[in-house]
Design a protein around this motif. Structure first.
Motif, PDB file in Angstrom:
ATOM      1  N   LYS A 104      -2.287  11.761  -9.145  1.00 38.00           N
ATOM      2  CA  LYS A 104      -2.683  10.570  -8.398  1.00 38.00           C
ATOM      3  C   LYS A 104      -1.890  10.470  -7.098  1.00 38.00           C
ATOM      4  O   LYS A 104      -0.786  10.996  -6.985  1.00 38.00           O
ATOM      5  CB  LYS A 104      -2.449   9.313  -9.231  1.00 38.00           C
ATOM      6  CG  LYS A 104      -3.334   9.240 -10.463  1.00 38.00           C
ATOM      7  CD  LYS A 104      -3.038   8.010 -11.277  1.00 38.00           C
ATOM      8  CE  LYS A 104      -4.004   7.804 -12.407  1.00 38.00           C
ATOM      9  NZ  LYS A 104      -4.077   8.870 -13.376  1.00 38.00           N
ATOM     10  N   ALA A 105      -2.453   9.778  -6.124  1.00 39.61           N
ATOM     11  CA  ALA A 105      -1.735   9.439  -4.892  1.00 39.61           C
ATOM     12  C   ALA A 105      -1.248   8.003  -5.038  1.00 39.61           C
ATOM     13  O   ALA A 105      -1.932   7.164  -5.632  1.00 39.61           O
ATOM     14  CB  ALA A 105      -2.655   9.567  -3.684  1.00 39.61           C
ATOM     15  N   VAL A 106      -0.051   7.723  -4.519  1.00 36.59           N
ATOM     16  CA  VAL A 106       0.525   6.381  -4.609  1.00 36.59           C
ATOM     17  C   VAL A 106       0.764   5.875  -3.192  1.00 36.59           C
ATOM     18  O   VAL A 106       1.471   6.509  -2.409  1.00 36.59           O
ATOM     19  CB  VAL A 106       1.861   6.396  -5.392  1.00 36.59           C
ATOM     20  CG1 VAL A 106       2.456   4.998  -5.450  1.00 36.59           C
ATOM     21  CG2 VAL A 106       1.647   6.948  -6.796  1.00 36.59           C
ATOM     22  N   LYS A 107       0.152   4.726  -2.881  1.00 36.33           N
ATOM     23  CA  LYS A 107       0.265   4.149  -1.540  1.00 36.33           C
ATOM     24  C   LYS A 107       1.247   2.988  -1.548  1.00 36.33           C
ATOM     25  O   LYS A 107       1.069   2.022  -2.287  1.00 36.33           O
ATOM     26  CB  LYS A 107      -1.107   3.661  -1.070  1.00 36.33           C
ATOM     27  CG  LYS A 107      -1.108   3.099   0.333  1.00 36.33           C
ATOM     28  CD  LYS A 107      -2.526   2.716   0.737  1.00 36.33           C
ATOM     29  CE  LYS A 107      -2.588   2.250   2.160  1.00 36.33           C
ATOM     30  NZ  LYS A 107      -3.989   1.962   2.547  1.00 36.33           N
ATOM     31  N   LEU A 108       2.287   3.105  -0.745  1.00 37.45           N
ATOM     32  CA  LEU A 108       3.205   1.996  -0.506  1.00 37.45           C
ATOM     33  C   LEU A 108       2.866   1.485   0.890  1.00 37.45           C
ATOM     34  O   LEU A 108       3.274   2.081   1.899  1.00 37.45           O
ATOM     35  CB  LEU A 108       4.666   2.448  -0.600  1.00 37.45           C
ATOM     36  CG  LEU A 108       5.109   3.014  -1.947  1.00 37.45           C
ATOM     37  CD1 LEU A 108       6.577   3.416  -1.898  1.00 37.45           C
ATOM     38  CD2 LEU A 108       4.874   2.012  -3.057  1.00 37.45           C
ATOM     39  N   GLU A 109       2.060   0.436   0.933  1.00 36.37           N
ATOM     40  CA  GLU A 109       1.519  -0.081   2.191  1.00 36.37           C
ATOM     41  C   GLU A 109       2.618  -0.275   3.229  1.00 36.37           C
ATOM     42  O   GLU A 109       3.672  -0.821   2.925  1.00 36.37           O
ATOM     43  CB  GLU A 109       0.784  -1.403   1.948  1.00 36.37           C
ATOM     44  CG  GLU A 109       0.060  -1.931   3.163  1.00 36.37           C
ATOM     45  CD  GLU A 109      -0.998  -0.975   3.683  1.00 36.37           C
ATOM     46  OE1 GLU A 109      -1.037  -0.760   4.907  1.00 36.37           O
ATOM     47  OE2 GLU A 109      -1.773  -0.431   2.881  1.00 36.37           O
ATOM     48  N   GLY A 110       2.357   0.188   4.423  1.00 33.04           N
ATOM     49  CA  GLY A 110       3.320   0.056   5.504  1.00 33.04           C
ATOM     50  C   GLY A 110       4.383   1.142   5.501  1.00 33.04           C
ATOM     51  O   GLY A 110       5.251   1.167   6.374  1.00 33.04           O
ATOM     52  N   LEU A 111       4.347   2.044   4.536  1.00 32.81           N
ATOM     53  CA  LEU A 111       5.319   3.134   4.480  1.00 32.81           C
ATOM     54  C   LEU A 111       4.594   4.473   4.419  1.00 32.81           C
ATOM     55  O   LEU A 111       4.520   5.175   5.425  1.00 32.81           O
ATOM     56  CB  LEU A 111       6.256   2.985   3.275  1.00 32.81           C
ATOM     57  CG  LEU A 111       7.322   4.061   3.129  1.00 32.81           C
ATOM     58  CD1 LEU A 111       8.266   4.077   4.328  1.00 32.81           C
ATOM     59  CD2 LEU A 111       8.097   3.871   1.833  1.00 32.81           C
ATOM     60  N   ALA A 112       4.068   4.834   3.254  1.00 33.32           N
ATOM     61  CA  ALA A 112       3.436   6.142   3.111  1.00 33.32           C
ATOM     62  C   ALA A 112       2.571   6.204   1.865  1.00 33.32           C
ATOM     63  O   ALA A 112       2.713   5.399   0.955  1.00 33.32           O
ATOM     64  CB  ALA A 112       4.504   7.235   3.039  1.00 33.32           C
TER      65      ALA A 112
END
Length: 172
Positions: free
Chosen positions: A72-80
């Motif tokens: 899975k891809a993990v999105k930390l909004e505003g970072l990466a």
């Protein structure tokens, strides 16, 4: 705040840019570890203690690793967006049937793609780019804050600040 760089010359004689000068980003001081990040965050007018923040961050790191290992891809909004990437051998396989993970895959690695306002364009527009003085030392005892911590301080070397768009070798 600045992004610091040092100039370097391309010394690869086979390169089309042999002899040209470029900038390379350099970090200043010690790398901030999880404990340091938790302490830094706790000092930003939050009701949470360093320990509580460190616990949440530790759990987050474990979960991000677990999810990435599940594909899975993990999105930390505003970072990466964090995801796994694969590096394959340069020559590849002659056919799909000949492809072997043990023979043709060199490694699996972590990718991080910027998201939100944390993009290359935004960093270029907002960031100050400063040449790190040649006589810079990462740590000076005179920079101690009295708590046993050493505070990062550039030596007096007169670093040159240039607008982001004027950085030598930018984009190379």
């Amino acid at each position: 705040m600045s992004v610091f760089y040092r100039k370097y010359q391309n010394k690869n004689k086979q390169s089309v840019v042999y002899g040209k000068w470029f900038a390379r980003a350099v970090t200043v001081g010690k790398t901030v570890d999880l404990d340091g990040l938790a302490k830094h965050m706790s000092e930003h007018n939050t009701p949470y203690s360093k320990g509580a923040i460190k616990g949440v961050l530790t759990d987050m790191i474990g979960c991000v690793r677990e999810l990435m290992l599940e594909g899975k891809a993990v999105k930390l909004e505003g970072l990466a967006i964090f995801s796994a990437g694969i590096k394959t051998k340069k020559n590849g396989a002659d056919s799909s049937a000949d492809f072997s993970t043990t023979k043709h895959i060199d490694s699996v690695y972590m990718r991080a793609r910027a998201t939100g306002e944390f993009t290359r364009q935004e960093l270029t527009k907002a960031g100050n780019v400063t040449e790190l003085p040649k006589n810079y030392t990462d740590y000076e005892e005179s920079g101690s804050n009295g708590n046993g911590d050493v505070v990062d301080q550039p030596s007096n070397g007169g670093g040159q600040t240039v607008p982001s768009g004027d950085v030598p070798g930018e984009g190379d």
